[in-house]
Design an enzyme around this catalytic site. Structure first.
Site, mmCIF file in Angstrom:
data_model
loop_
_atom_site.group_PDB
_atom_site.id
_atom_site.type_symbol
_atom_site.label_atom_id
_atom_site.label_comp_id
_atom_site.label_asym_id
_atom_site.label_seq_id
_atom_site.Cartn_x
_atom_site.Cartn_y
_atom_site.Cartn_z
ATOM 1 N N SER A 50 0.804 -4.792 -9.920
ATOM 2 C CA SER A 50 0.878 -3.346 -10.172
ATOM 3 C C SER A 50 2.051 -3.055 -11.108
ATOM 4 O O SER A 50 2.908 -3.922 -11.346
ATOM 5 C CB SER A 50 1.081 -2.595 -8.854
ATOM 6 O OG SER A 50 2.389 -2.858 -8.359
ATOM 7 N N ASP A 83 -2.988 -4.161 -12.135
ATOM 8 C CA ASP A 83 -3.574 -3.224 -11.179
ATOM 9 C C ASP A 83 -3.096 -1.799 -11.502
ATOM 10 O O ASP A 83 -1.892 -1.561 -11.632
ATOM 11 C CB ASP A 83 -3.114 -3.639 -9.769
ATOM 12 C CG ASP A 83 -3.794 -2.865 -8.669
ATOM 13 O OD1 ASP A 83 -4.953 -2.443 -8.852
ATOM 14 O OD2 ASP A 83 -3.157 -2.690 -7.600
ATOM 15 N N HIS A 84 -4.021 -0.873 -11.633
ATOM 16 C CA HIS A 84 -3.681 0.540 -11.908
ATOM 17 C C HIS A 84 -2.778 0.707 -13.122
ATOM 18 O O HIS A 84 -1.743 1.396 -13.042
ATOM 19 C CB HIS A 84 -3.026 1.208 -10.690
ATOM 20 C CG HIS A 84 -3.952 1.359 -9.531
ATOM 21 N ND1 HIS A 84 -4.938 2.319 -9.489
ATOM 22 C CD2 HIS A 84 -4.071 0.651 -8.389
ATOM 23 C CE1 HIS A 84 -5.621 2.202 -8.357
ATOM 24 N NE2 HIS A 84 -5.126 1.180 -7.675
ATOM 25 N N HIS A 179 -5.917 4.292 -0.563
ATOM 26 C CA HIS A 179 -4.833 3.304 -0.518
ATOM 27 C C HIS A 179 -3.968 3.491 0.720
ATOM 28 O O HIS A 179 -3.890 4.585 1.270
ATOM 29 C CB HIS A 179 -3.965 3.423 -1.778
ATOM 30 C CG HIS A 179 -4.677 2.990 -3.020
ATOM 31 N ND1 HIS A 179 -5.184 3.873 -3.933
ATOM 32 C CD2 HIS A 179 -4.990 1.755 -3.478
ATOM 33 C CE1 HIS A 179 -5.769 3.197 -4.921
ATOM 34 N NE2 HIS A 179 -5.671 1.911 -4.661
ATOM 35 N N GLY A 180 -3.303 2.420 1.119
ATOM 36 C CA GLY A 180 -2.321 2.518 2.195
ATOM 37 C C GLY A 180 -2.905 2.242 3.571
ATOM 38 O O GLY A 180 -4.041 1.775 3.714
ATOM 39 N N GLY A 211 -8.443 0.213 -2.284
ATOM 40 C CA GLY A 211 -8.119 0.752 -0.956
ATOM 41 C C GLY A 211 -8.935 0.100 0.133
ATOM 42 O O GLY A 211 -9.421 0.763 1.050
ATOM 43 N N SER A 213 -8.109 -2.492 2.315
ATOM 44 C CA SER A 213 -7.483 -3.214 3.435
ATOM 45 C C SER A 213 -8.116 -2.783 4.754
ATOM 46 O O SER A 213 -8.574 -1.648 4.897
ATOM 47 C CB SER A 213 -5.972 -2.930 3.475
ATOM 48 O OG SER A 213 -5.288 -3.797 2.600
ATOM 49 N N ASN A 253 -10.064 -5.011 -3.362
ATOM 50 C CA ASN A 253 -8.600 -5.000 -3.509
ATOM 51 C C ASN A 253 -7.878 -4.920 -2.169
ATOM 52 O O ASN A 253 -8.189 -4.051 -1.344
ATOM 53 C CB ASN A 253 -8.188 -3.764 -4.317
ATOM 54 C CG ASN A 253 -8.451 -3.916 -5.796
ATOM 55 O OD1 ASN A 253 -9.127 -4.842 -6.221
ATOM 56 N ND2 ASN A 253 -7.918 -3.003 -6.580
ATOM 57 N N ASP A 255 -3.897 -4.981 -0.611
ATOM 58 C CA ASP A 255 -2.440 -5.026 -0.699
ATOM 59 C C ASP A 255 -1.813 -4.717 0.662
ATOM 60 O O ASP A 255 -0.993 -5.480 1.186
ATOM 61 C CB ASP A 255 -1.940 -4.028 -1.757
ATOM 62 C CG ASP A 255 -0.453 -4.162 -2.016
ATOM 63 O OD1 ASP A 255 0.177 -5.062 -1.427
ATOM 64 O OD2 ASP A 255 0.106 -3.366 -2.787
HETATM 65 P P1 13P Z 1 -4.979 -1.177 0.095
HETATM 66 O O1 13P Z 1 -3.848 -0.210 0.164
HETATM 67 O O2 13P Z 1 -6.107 -0.734 0.971
HETATM 68 O O3 13P Z 1 -4.578 -2.575 0.372
HETATM 69 O O4 13P Z 1 -5.555 -1.133 -1.411
HETATM 70 C C1 13P Z 1 -4.965 -1.899 -2.424
HETATM 71 C C2 13P Z 1 -5.471 -1.550 -3.774
HETATM 72 O O5 13P Z 1 -6.461 -0.877 -3.959
HETATM 73 C C3 13P Z 1 -4.700 -2.060 -4.913
HETATM 74 O O6 13P Z 1 -5.188 -1.576 -6.129
HETATM 75 O O1 G3H Z 2 -2.931 0.484 -5.362
HETATM 76 C C1 G3H Z 2 -1.745 0.300 -5.136
HETATM 77 C C2 G3H Z 2 -1.284 -1.049 -4.756
HETATM 78 O O2 G3H Z 2 -1.224 -1.158 -3.357
HETATM 79 C C3 G3H Z 2 0.021 -1.351 -5.412
HETATM 80 O O3 G3H Z 2 1.057 -0.688 -4.782
HETATM 81 O O4 G3H Z 2 2.193 0.395 -6.699
HETATM 82 O O5 G3H Z 2 3.383 0.082 -4.518
HETATM 83 O O6 G3H Z 2 2.884 -1.889 -5.986
HETATM 84 P P1 G3H Z 2 2.466 -0.514 -5.551
HETATM 85 ZN ZN ZN Z 3 -5.983 0.401 -6.005
#
Ligand code: 13P
Ligand code: G3H
Ligand code: ZN
Length: 308
Positions: A50, A83-84, A179-180, A211, A213, A253, A255
């Site tokens: 990211s 990522d993003h 996310h999260g 998102g 997880s 994805n 994280d």
């Molecule tokens: P999570 O927060 O669900 O792990 O999603 C991660 C993600 O989409 C990173 O781009």
């Molecule tokens: O989508 C977001 C990912 O979980 C990356 O998170 O921007 O805190 O590294 P971050």
């Molecule tokens: Zn994401």
């Protein structure tokens, strides 16, 4: 094996109704945990970076860690992905720095601006052989540079228009994930009819689920048992992810689950060994916890074991 782009791995995943796990990396322990799991499972893998990870670790450091991982596990096909990506400039820097895939995230922009920005990145990336993921629709919650109060689900007809006009190689869609660690207030639901509609309009086209997880309750409980405050956390049930993977979602994805696995392990270690202060003593089990979690994810959720 050198770094690869996602084209072949997504084509096989689409045909085989499985997905490739895209795991966020921020430091050596996370890279090793993921790579050791992928090697053990003989699975292709996407390491994603990211803007925040780039800022924390530095792009060169991350690339050198990935290089080391490739040398150690030459049998694992690895993609390094931004990522993003928040801007054209960051995508360009990552492409120039050796990434084999970038995401340009214009999902917060008005439609025409998202189209224009994505196309600009595609025009830079494609002549250099780099894959481009884009996003249409908004996930609720916080993204690196985007805060969204609620979901705006991806419109299927607009997705077709977007892909035709931008030439992006894969598309992240919004069907109810976020996310999260706090994804659902009540029961978890995803809009599978919408996913089915998008897939039917774009057969063979690789879709991406952000998102994703699962927020395993054992990690949440461990965090809380050992002094954490992770209340009411809820993720995407694994059976929903398996279903999505069988319906055209080629990249999933993850994280948050890495963060939870690491933190739960470190909290437990500190509580049980208050006399210890050698970072290797608590980072080794934390790295093993990441490896175990990722191996489970690859084997039981992505379905990509043995596909390297
Ligand atoms: P999570 O927060 O669900 O792990 O999603 C991660 C993600 O989409 C990173 O781009
Ligand atoms: O989508 C977001 C990912 O979980 C990356 O998170 O921007 O805190 O590294 P971050
Ligand atoms: Zn994401």
């Amino acid at each position: 094996m050198p770094l690869v782009g996602p084209r072949e791995m997504f084509a096989k995943a689409y045909e085989g109704h499985y997905a490739i796990g895209a795991f966020n990396v921020n430091n050596m322990e996370i890279v090793q945990g993921i790579m050791w799991a992928a090697a053990e499972e003989k699975s292709p893998v996407i390491l994603q970076v990211s803007a925040g990870a780039r800022k924390y670790a530095g792009q060169v450091y991350i690339m050198k860690l990935v290089e080391a991982a490739l040398e150690e596990d030459p049998g694992v096909p690895v993609v390094v992905h931004l990522d993003h990506g928040p801007s054209y400039e960051m995508c360009r820097d990552c492409i120039d720095g050796g990434f084999t895939s970038v995401m340009i995230d214009g999902s917060h922009l008005p439609y025409e601006e998202n189209v224009a920005l994505t196309k600009k990145v595609v025009d830079y990336a494609h002549p250099r052989g780099v894959w481009v993921e884009a996003e249409l629709g908004k996930l609720a919650g916080v993204e690196e540079h985007v805060k969204s109060e609620g979901h705006v689900y991806t419109d299927p007809d607009q997705a077709v228009d977007f892909v035709n006009r931008t030439g992006c190689d894969s598309l992240a869609i919004a069907i109810g994930t976020s996310h999260g660690a706090y994804k659902f207030k009540g029961d978890a639901t995803l809009d599978f009819p919408r996913l089915e509609k998008i897939t039917s309009l774009m057969p063979g086209y690789p879709l991406v689920l952000h998102g994703a997880s699962s927020v395993p309750q054992k990690f949440v409980e461990l965090c809380n048992e050992y002094g954490g405050k992770v209340g009411g956390a809820k993720g995407v049930p694994e059976d929903m992810l398996r279903k999505a993977a069988s319906m055209g979602i080629c990249k999933i994805n993850v994280d948050t689950d890495i963060r939870l696995a690491l933190t739960a392990s470190i909290r437990q270690f500190f509580a049980e060994h208050p006399e210890q202060f050698d970072p290797r003593s608590y980072l080794s089990p934390a790295r093993d916890a990441v490896k175990k979690m990722v191996a489970h994810k690859i084997h039981d959720v992505m379905g990509s074991s043995g596909k390297a």
